[in-house]
Design a protein around this motif. Structure first.
Motif, PDB file in Angstrom:
ATOM      1  N   VAL A   4       6.429   0.749  -1.911  1.00 39.46           N
ATOM      2  CA  VAL A   4       5.552   1.704  -1.243  1.00 39.46           C
ATOM      3  C   VAL A   4       6.345   2.343  -0.130  1.00 39.46           C
ATOM      4  CG1 VAL A   4       3.439   0.470  -1.783  1.00 39.46           C
ATOM      5  CG2 VAL A   4       4.684  -0.091   0.295  1.00 39.46           C
ATOM      6  N   ARG A  26       6.633  -3.766  -2.358  1.00 38.40           N
ATOM      7  CA  ARG A  26       5.192  -3.975  -2.387  1.00 38.40           C
ATOM      8  C   ARG A  26       4.810  -5.355  -1.845  1.00 38.40           C
ATOM      9  NH1 ARG A  26       0.667  -2.176  -5.756  1.00 38.40           N
ATOM     10  NH2 ARG A  26      -0.931  -3.794  -5.656  1.00 38.40           N
ATOM     11  N   GLU A  30       2.330  -6.055   1.241  1.00 40.49           N
ATOM     12  CA  GLU A  30       1.083  -6.794   1.032  1.00 40.49           C
ATOM     13  C   GLU A  30       0.967  -7.957   2.013  1.00 40.49           C
ATOM     14  OE1 GLU A  30      -1.000  -9.295  -2.565  1.00 40.49           O
ATOM     15  OE2 GLU A  30      -0.028  -7.382  -3.028  1.00 40.49           O
ATOM     16  N   PRO A  63      -6.637   3.839   2.954  1.00 44.45           N
ATOM     17  CA  PRO A  63      -6.581   3.965   1.487  1.00 44.45           C
ATOM     18  C   PRO A  63      -5.541   3.067   0.844  1.00 44.45           C
ATOM     19  CG  PRO A  63      -6.824   6.124   2.487  1.00 44.45           C
ATOM     20  CD  PRO A  63      -6.573   5.163   3.605  1.00 44.45           C
ATOM     21  N   LEU A  64      -4.412   2.817   1.544  1.00 43.50           N
ATOM     22  CA  LEU A  64      -3.389   1.951   0.971  1.00 43.50           C
ATOM     23  C   LEU A  64      -3.874   0.504   0.902  1.00 43.50           C
ATOM     24  CD1 LEU A  64      -0.535   1.971  -0.168  1.00 43.50           C
ATOM     25  CD2 LEU A  64       0.321   1.454   2.136  1.00 43.50           C
ATOM     26  N   TYR A  66      -6.953  -0.406   0.416  1.00 44.15           N
ATOM     27  CA  TYR A  66      -7.855  -0.436  -0.742  1.00 44.15           C
ATOM     28  C   TYR A  66      -7.079  -0.360  -2.057  1.00 44.15           C
ATOM     29  CZ  TYR A  66     -12.176  -0.118   1.949  1.00 44.15           C
ATOM     30  OH  TYR A  66     -13.236  -0.395   2.786  1.00 44.15           O
ATOM     31  N   LEU A  67      -5.990   0.393  -2.054  1.00 49.45           N
ATOM     32  CA  LEU A  67      -5.175   0.498  -3.264  1.00 49.45           C
ATOM     33  C   LEU A  67      -4.601  -0.867  -3.648  1.00 49.45           C
ATOM     34  CD1 LEU A  67      -3.753   2.273  -5.409  1.00 49.45           C
ATOM     35  CD2 LEU A  67      -1.888   2.565  -3.761  1.00 49.45           C
ATOM     36  N   TYR A  68      -4.192  -1.626  -2.648  1.00 50.43           N
ATOM     37  CA  TYR A  68      -3.597  -2.931  -2.903  1.00 50.43           C
ATOM     38  C   TYR A  68      -4.634  -3.997  -3.210  1.00 50.43           C
ATOM     39  CZ  TYR A  68       1.311  -2.103  -1.693  1.00 50.43           C
ATOM     40  OH  TYR A  68       2.617  -1.710  -1.708  1.00 50.43           O
ATOM     41  N   ASN A  70      -8.310  -3.571  -3.144  1.00 51.41           N
ATOM     42  CA  ASN A  70      -9.563  -3.092  -3.756  1.00 51.41           C
ATOM     43  C   ASN A  70     -10.795  -3.084  -2.858  1.00 51.41           C
ATOM     44  OD1 ASN A  70      -8.276  -2.702  -6.290  1.00 51.41           O
ATOM     45  ND2 ASN A  70      -8.447  -4.901  -6.684  1.00 51.41           N
TER      46      ASN A  70
END
Length: 226
Positions: A4, A26, A30, A63-64, A66-68, A70
Motif C-alpha cells: 500500500v 500490506r 495492517e 477508507p483504507l 475499511y479496505l483492510y 471491512n
C-alpha cells in the motif's frame, strides 16, 4: 494487493504540485492499524472508539482501514485474536526452560504479569472490553482462556506427581484449582496495572504464595473441612 502507499513526496507535473506515495508492505501497514486500534479500544472502549480516530492514530485514511478490515467489528476481532495469541505465547515462552513444576508455574506467572503490564491497553481489550460486548467477541477470549487453563492444569497435575510420585489430586479438583488460579491472575493483573507501586514480579509473587501454599497443603493431604 501486496503493498500500500503511505507517506508523501512533493513533486510537480505540468506546474501542479502532486504527491508521490512510497509503498509500505500490506502486513506492516495492517499491524500499524491494529496497534492503533488496540490503543483506542483500550482507552476509549469498543463503543466509544471511532474508526476516524483509529485511522488518524494509524496515519492512514479511514477508507483504507475499511479496505483492510471491512468493519469495526472485524477490526476489534482481529485485535482480540492478535493480543490473545501474544499473551498465550508469552506465558508458554516463560516456562519453556523446564524444571520443577513450581518453578515453571512461577515463570509462567511472571511472564503473564510482565506481558499484561507492558501491554495494558491490550489487557483491557481482552479482559474488560471483549468480555462485555457479547458475541462473537466473548467467544474469542474464551478460546484463549481455555488454552491457558489447560496449560495451568497440566502444571498443577505435574506438581502433584512430583510431590507424591503419583497423581493424588482428583482430575476435577485439579481442573478447579486451575480455573481459580487463572481467575485470580486475571483479577490481579487489572489491580496491578492500576497501582504503579505494584510490579509484575510483585503481583506474581503475591499469587504464587497464595496458590502454592494452598496447593502444598492439598498435596500433603491436609484439607480444610467446614
Amino acid at each position: 494487493m501486496g503493498d500500500v502507499k503511505a507517506g508523501a513526496v512533493d513533486g510537480a507535473v505540468g506546474g501542479a504540485v502532486v504527491k508521490r506515495q512510497k509503498r509500505m508492505p500490506r502486513a506492516v501497514r495492517e499491524q500499524q492499524m491494529l496497534d492503533a486500534a488496540v490503543r483506542i479500544f483500550g482507552q476509549r472502549g469498543y463503543r466509544a472508539a471511532s474508526m476516524d480516530e483509529i485511522a488518524e492514530v494509524a496515519g492512514v485514511s479511514k477508507p483504507l482501514v475499511y479496505l483492510y478490515l471491512n468493519s469495526k467489528e472485524e477490526l476489534f476481532t482481529a485485535c482480540i485474536r492478535r493480543e490473545a495469541a501474544a499473551l498465550v505465547a508469552a506465558v508458554r515462552d516463560g516456562v519453556s526452560g523446564g524444571g520443577p513444576a513450581d518453578r515453571q508455574l512461577w515463570a509462567g506467572l511472571r511472564a503473564f504479569f510482565a506481558h499484561t503490564a507492558e501491554k495494558p491497553d491490550a489487557w483491557v481489550v481482552l479482559h474488560n472490553q471483549a468480555r462485555t460486548q457479547g458475541e462473537p467477541f466473548a467467544a474469542e477470549v474464551a478460546v484463549m482462556r481455555e488454552e491457558i487453563v489447560a496449560f495451568v492444569t497440566s502444571l498443577i497435575a505435574e506438581a502433584a506427581r512430583e510431590a507424591h510420585r503419583k497423581p493424588e489430586l482428583a482430575e476435577r479438583e485439579v481442573a478447579g484449582l486451575a480455573q481459580a488460579l487463572v481467575g485470580a491472575a486475571e483479577s490481579l493483573a487489572g489491580w496491578a496495572n492500576g497501582d504503579a507501586s505494584v510490579s509484575a514480579k510483585g503481583a506474581a509473587a503475591t499469587l504464587m504464595n497464595f496458590a502454592w501454599a494452598g496447593l502444598g497443603e492439598l498435596m500433603e493431604g491436609r484439607r480444610w473441612v467446614p
